[in-house]
Design a protein around this motif. Sequence first.
Motif, short mmCIF file in Angstrom:
data_model
loop_
_atom_site.label_atom_id
_atom_site.label_comp_id
_atom_site.label_asym_id
_atom_site.label_seq_id
_atom_site.Cartn_x
_atom_site.Cartn_y
_atom_site.Cartn_z
N GLU A 1 0.87 -1.18 0.00
CA GLU A 1 0.00 0.00 0.00
C GLU A 1 0.90 1.21 0.00
OE1 GLU A 1 -2.85 -0.13 3.29
OE2 GLU A 1 -2.37 -2.28 3.38
N GLN A 2 0.61 2.13 -0.87
CA GLN A 2 1.42 3.35 -0.88
C GLN A 2 0.51 4.57 -1.05
OE1 GLN A 2 4.57 3.45 -3.77
NE2 GLN A 2 5.73 4.92 -2.56
N HIS A 3 0.62 5.47 -0.11
CA HIS A 3 -0.14 6.71 -0.20
C HIS A 3 0.81 7.86 0.04
CE1 HIS A 3 -3.70 4.22 0.01
NE2 HIS A 3 -3.19 3.64 1.09
N ALA A 4 0.82 8.82 -0.88
CA ALA A 4 1.71 9.95 -0.71
C ALA A 4 1.37 10.67 0.60
CB ALA A 4 1.56 10.92 -1.88
N TRP A 5 2.40 11.12 1.27
CA TRP A 5 2.16 11.77 2.55
C TRP A 5 2.52 13.23 2.41
CZ3 TRP A 5 4.21 9.31 7.72
CH2 TRP A 5 3.40 9.75 8.78
N PHE A 6 3.79 13.50 2.56
CA PHE A 6 4.24 14.86 2.26
C PHE A 6 5.64 14.75 1.70
CE2 PHE A 6 4.52 13.97 6.77
CZ PHE A 6 5.86 13.94 6.95
N GLY A 7 5.91 15.58 0.73
CA GLY A 7 7.23 15.58 0.11
C GLY A 7 7.57 14.19 -0.43
N ASP A 8 8.80 13.74 -0.12
CA ASP A 8 9.24 12.44 -0.58
C ASP A 8 8.70 11.31 0.27
OD1 ASP A 8 10.69 13.67 -2.49
OD2 ASP A 8 12.51 13.80 -1.25
N ILE A 9 8.15 11.66 1.40
CA ILE A 9 7.77 10.63 2.34
C ILE A 9 6.36 10.14 2.05
CG2 ILE A 9 7.42 10.14 4.78
CD1 ILE A 9 9.43 12.53 5.19
N SER A 10 6.23 8.81 2.08
CA SER A 10 4.90 8.27 1.84
C SER A 10 4.60 7.21 2.88
CB SER A 10 4.82 7.67 0.44
OG SER A 10 5.80 6.66 0.30
N TYR A 11 3.30 6.97 3.04
CA TYR A 11 2.89 5.83 3.85
C TYR A 11 3.02 4.63 2.92
CZ TYR A 11 -0.12 2.52 6.22
OH TYR A 11 -0.60 1.39 6.82
N TYR A 12 4.02 3.83 3.13
CA TYR A 12 4.38 2.80 2.17
C TYR A 12 4.65 1.52 2.96
CZ TYR A 12 6.97 0.83 -1.88
OH TYR A 12 7.41 0.07 -2.92
N VAL A 13 3.74 0.54 2.83
CA VAL A 13 3.93 -0.71 3.57
C VAL A 13 3.79 -1.90 2.64
CG1 VAL A 13 3.18 0.17 5.81
CG2 VAL A 13 1.49 -0.78 4.23
N GLY A 14 4.31 -3.02 3.08
CA GLY A 14 4.24 -4.25 2.31
C GLY A 14 5.06 -5.32 3.00
N VAL A 15 4.90 -6.57 2.61
CA VAL A 15 5.68 -7.64 3.23
C VAL A 15 6.34 -8.49 2.16
CG1 VAL A 15 4.41 -7.86 5.39
CG2 VAL A 15 3.60 -9.09 3.36
N ASP A 16 7.46 -9.06 2.50
CA ASP A 16 8.06 -10.09 1.66
C ASP A 16 8.34 -11.31 2.53
OD1 ASP A 16 10.21 -9.42 3.19
OD2 ASP A 16 11.60 -9.06 1.53
N GLY A 17 9.05 -12.28 1.97
CA GLY A 17 9.25 -13.52 2.69
C GLY A 17 10.06 -13.37 3.96
N ILE A 18 10.79 -12.27 4.08
CA ILE A 18 11.58 -12.08 5.29
C ILE A 18 10.71 -11.51 6.41
CG2 ILE A 18 13.49 -10.74 6.26
CD1 ILE A 18 14.85 -11.00 3.51
N SER A 19 9.79 -10.61 6.06
CA SER A 19 9.04 -9.92 7.11
C SER A 19 7.70 -10.57 7.43
CB SER A 19 8.81 -8.47 6.71
OG SER A 19 8.18 -8.39 5.45
N MET A 20 7.11 -11.29 6.48
CA MET A 20 5.73 -11.73 6.65
C MET A 20 5.53 -12.53 7.94
SD MET A 20 3.46 -14.44 6.17
CE MET A 20 4.19 -15.64 5.07
N LEU A 21 6.44 -13.48 8.18
CA LEU A 21 6.21 -14.34 9.34
C LEU A 21 6.44 -13.61 10.66
CD1 LEU A 21 7.65 -17.67 7.97
CD2 LEU A 21 5.30 -17.21 8.60
N PHE A 22 7.21 -12.53 10.63
CA PHE A 22 7.36 -11.74 11.86
C PHE A 22 6.05 -11.05 12.21
CE2 PHE A 22 11.92 -11.85 10.63
CZ PHE A 22 12.38 -12.45 11.77
N VAL A 23 5.32 -10.64 11.17
CA VAL A 23 4.01 -10.04 11.42
C VAL A 23 3.09 -11.09 12.05
CG1 VAL A 23 2.01 -8.97 10.34
CG2 VAL A 23 4.30 -8.46 9.49
N VAL A 24 3.13 -12.30 11.50
CA VAL A 24 2.30 -13.37 12.05
C VAL A 24 2.71 -13.66 13.49
CG1 VAL A 24 1.55 -15.76 11.77
CG2 VAL A 24 1.98 -14.35 9.75
N LEU A 25 4.03 -13.73 13.73
CA LEU A 25 4.52 -13.99 15.09
C LEU A 25 3.99 -12.95 16.07
CD1 LEU A 25 6.55 -15.48 17.05
CD2 LEU A 25 8.21 -13.74 16.37
N THR A 26 4.08 -11.68 15.67
CA THR A 26 3.61 -10.60 16.54
C THR A 26 2.13 -10.77 16.87
OG1 THR A 26 5.17 -9.16 15.40
CG2 THR A 26 3.51 -8.10 16.78
#
Lengths: 509, 694
Positions: free
Chosen positions: A71-96
């Motif tokens: 998900e990416q939504h422009a916020w201000f300037g160069d900074i955006s609300y930008y999230v997503g998961v790949d194989g490295i992070s996905m299971l940490f989300v599940v663990l949490t």
Amino acid sequence: MSFLQNNLLSLMMIMPILGAAILLIIRHNDPEIEKRNIRQVSLLITSITFVMSLVLWAGFDNSTSAFQFVEQHAWFGDISYYVGVDGISMLFVVLTAFLMPIVVLASWDAIQDRVREYMIAFLLLETLMIGVFTALDIFLFYVFFEGGLIPMYLLIGVWGGLNRIYASFKFFLYTLLGSVLMLVAVMYMYLQSGTTEIPELMNYSFNADVQSWLWLAFFASFAVKMPMWPVHTWLPDAHVQAPTGGSVILAGVLLKMGGYGFLRFSLPMLPEATIEWSWLVFALSIIAIIVTSLIALVQEDIKKLIAYSSVAHMGFVTIGIFLLNTNGVEGAIFTMLSHGVVSGALFLCVGVIYDRLHTREISRYGGLATNMKIYATLFVLFSMASIGLPGTSGFVGEFLVLNGSFAYSSWIAFLAATGVVLGAAYMLYLVRRLIFGELDKEDVKAMPDLSLREKLVFAPLVAVVLWMGIYPNSFLEPMHASVTNLLETHFSTDVTHAAASTTGVPAGR
Amino acid sequence: MLFKLIVFLPLVGFLIAGMFGRQIGDRASMILTSGLVSIAGILSWFAFFDVTAGGNQYSVHVLSWVTSGTLTFDWAFHIDTLTAVMLIVVNTVSALVHWYSMGYMEEDPHKPRFFAYLSLFTFAMLMLVTSDNLVQMFFGWEGVGLASYLLIGFWYKKPSANAAAIKAFVVNRVGDFGFALGIYAVFLLVGSVEFSTIFARIGEFETATVSFLGTEYHAITVAALLLFVGAMGKSAQLGLHTWLPDAMEGPTPVSALIHAATMVTAGVFLVARFSPLFDLSPVALSVVTYIGAATALFAASVGLVQNDIKRVIAYSTCSQLGYMFVALGVTAYGGAIFHLFTHAFFKALLFLGAGSVIHAMHHEQDMRKMGGIYKKIPLTYIVMLIGTLAITGVPFLSGYYSKDLIIEAAYAADAPGAQFAFVMTVVAALMTSFYSWRLIFLTFHGQTRADNHTFDHAHEGPAVMTIPLIMLAVGALAAGGYFASSFIGDGRFAFWNGALVTTAGDVMDLAHEVPSAVVWAPFIAMILGLFISACFYRPQIKMPAVAAFGLAVAAVAVLVLVPSQYAGYAAVAALALSLYVLFGAWGWLSDDLPKRTAETWDGLYAFILNKWYFDELYDFLFVRPAFWLGKIFWKKGDEATIDGFGPNGVSALVAGVAARVRKLQTGYVYHYAFAMIIGLALVVTWFMMQGGAH
């Protein structure tokens, strides 16, 4: 479904905030009923979030290394609300998300003061932790990463033990050191590259000299979080003083942020410095494994012992990450997941007897196998998982890391593997003092076995520990594509297949 | 399906008895677990005849396990003759021990737990022997270690039992440390941990070298020796043997099953399974031979003077395992497994017999407080005699076939260490005979030294105890003769069917062609041991002394005929020993020969009584320093240095807050939290400004 697909990560982060908001408005004349309602709402919210994390896992495509659920939504300037998961992070989300309902359930009776604030702190913490693992904007990451410390800091400082101020102060001081340096690095990277997007930064190559400095700045922050020797001394104090739920999240999730940080930033963004400085990581990790294992052997406080054992286990993780081969990195991620569950379970075990006797001193217990049979069985099971007995979750990660390290250098494998012997020594020595022996203390005799609620807390942990041990491929398969991509893109000098390549060499020499 | 049943039935028993033992009751738990293991036992015999007579091999895939990079392994079985032999050993002895335990543990309040552990052990051992890859083998390896730990510490209120359990686990972990490194070395070399791939490809790496701890070595030797470290731990070989005698803290049926017949032989199984690997490394084989031979002698020597009936048998086990490793070291792989097979019967018999004695004597284990009880428990006496005859190698009993073959193979082999092993095993055979008969004499013969009450109430166990004893006695009598030709004779090529390295004209063929002096050597040693034992412990009978002397002269003659560098010394020693016995038995030296001998040779006596001081040495070298270092690293390292210069030092510098901070109330916690939030807000602002600038 597509709405869910497109917004799942945001929903997972909003849900706990929503829960916190609901907690704020729960009022009832009877404080007991109010507390009950607060607990029930917290349990419901964290459970919903956990179910969403399972949807995330189910919808995750194992075959690609690309970021998913983006998900990416422009916020201000160069900074955006930008999230997503790949194989490295996905299971940490599940663990949490998996640990949160367990923590709420475990805090049911133990926390009686300021229940509302306690649960709000945990719910906000959950949002921030999920944010850390999903942020794809380096600035967003930094905010989540540092923001997550505040609720944890409060959990220790407000609901902690007698010496909580000292512990939270120490926690604050160490973290501050790391954060400041990392912040400088983040700012520099942004100014240099002109982007804050993590996927883009991964493809940006920084000047080799600068890489070293940036790497060390990140290292300062992540090493404190891991924690690596010698910046680990905040952890035993933090654990000892934290309430049980705080310890579970601290060991289960917060310690994983350092390892995740290495994988997300140091390796892909600073590959040359990573290779250059890997000797330092190996040296500190091996010292951690041997020294903290020996320290764990002589502890008199249960929580301190398990805290020190965590430092030793994290030594395997850092070794694995910097081996830069598939076994090493996958083993490191697996070890983090397993340690999250196992050390969480062990801290919950400590919580169970702490709730009954209000002491963490090992010598005050003994002979629990006589009057707390189910508890004794669980404690031995989780100890075995911590020791790394094959068939439990603890084995797979350690085995992969050591296998990867043998291909890299037999010295590392040899020295790190001594931790396997020492680990058995300190855990079994603990088991002997707590669980076995004569039941001769009057107050210990009066301790009842697990209640139904406590059994419910442990049941999913037992299931996961065995599942991860018997069929680890469920957890390894999502990693393969991303780990392979990480190593092949940034470390194409054939480190990935070190094992395969050296195979042919010896015959010739 | 057959093999899944064989392996998983004990697991089912473990889970049901372990989780619902209290609900279904003692009796149901016992019958369920014993019944399931018995079914597995019967199926194992079917499987055995199918595999050996039918020449079949089976591969059974159960579930995938781990895939990471090029490393992949599954939960899977590979059944060949070697596995089939282990299946019948494990399941037969386990089933008999389950039934026996119903009687032995009758008065114990924790029967479901005990039987659950026994079944757990059986399951883990079966996973070990059926594995088709190194990692599943490691699973079984550590699984039996866990079961052993739980069973040694079964009486968890006893501090000595707890200490022994930890010691067993940790010492085994030292071995497992080597085993694990061995697995990595094999994977590095061959690129697989699956047996079929390893053995198919290992020949390609015959000359390969590998860097280990900074030096280049012959790769196969490194891998083989690392695996052997694991085998040393599990099979209690010299150096890593210290846990086995202490393991006798566990209930006696456990000692019979785990610490005699099955688990401790896992190391032998490992080396035999890896015979294609070891066969390519003469160095590794020599190490195996030397360690095995040294263990055979060391353990037998300690066994000479132990007073605890179970410890005598424990050292005997340790010593017999040494024989098996000698066989492996001189490449008589079939001989090693044959001795493993026969030993399982007679050693389980001896242990269960000892259990029967202990049961009869109200849990007395000290042989100095026994004596004369053969009248009270004649059946136990007879089966113990059979066990003793079998272990000492009386012709045509089980031990005779396997043990003599090992001694002959050691003589016939032309490899470093083989001659050493030959002499050691012959001397150990003498000692074996001595301590085995000593056990019989002290326990069953002479005037009783037990108190009247115990002696009068000594009685044979119930049928669930005696029937397993009789069945094992049949095995001890007949298993050797019945299977000799298949395991070690001309039928061995067809029998093993490639499960072990067997080549025509190998050391087992040579072993059949050794000089007759060599063939007689273990026999004479055995008789000599019996007579010396009789002189020591049945001194009123003068006959043995004369016979012993006569035999010693014969021994000297035989040894002189053996063209071996050590034979001369051995001949002199045998003669001296016999003269000593002869004089002793006539009372010229003393009336009380054992006591007098111990006093005369007090230094030597103390040395072997204290097990060559291994425990003291390890305590000094490893245990104490570990605790000492832990304290130093903690107090001086973490607290004084890191915290002292780190957080405490910093806070002391920063306006000396450290002292005050401890007294402060929670209000300050919020201050810091607030400071953090302000900090983050500043960061956000900065990024906003920068973002705007771009």
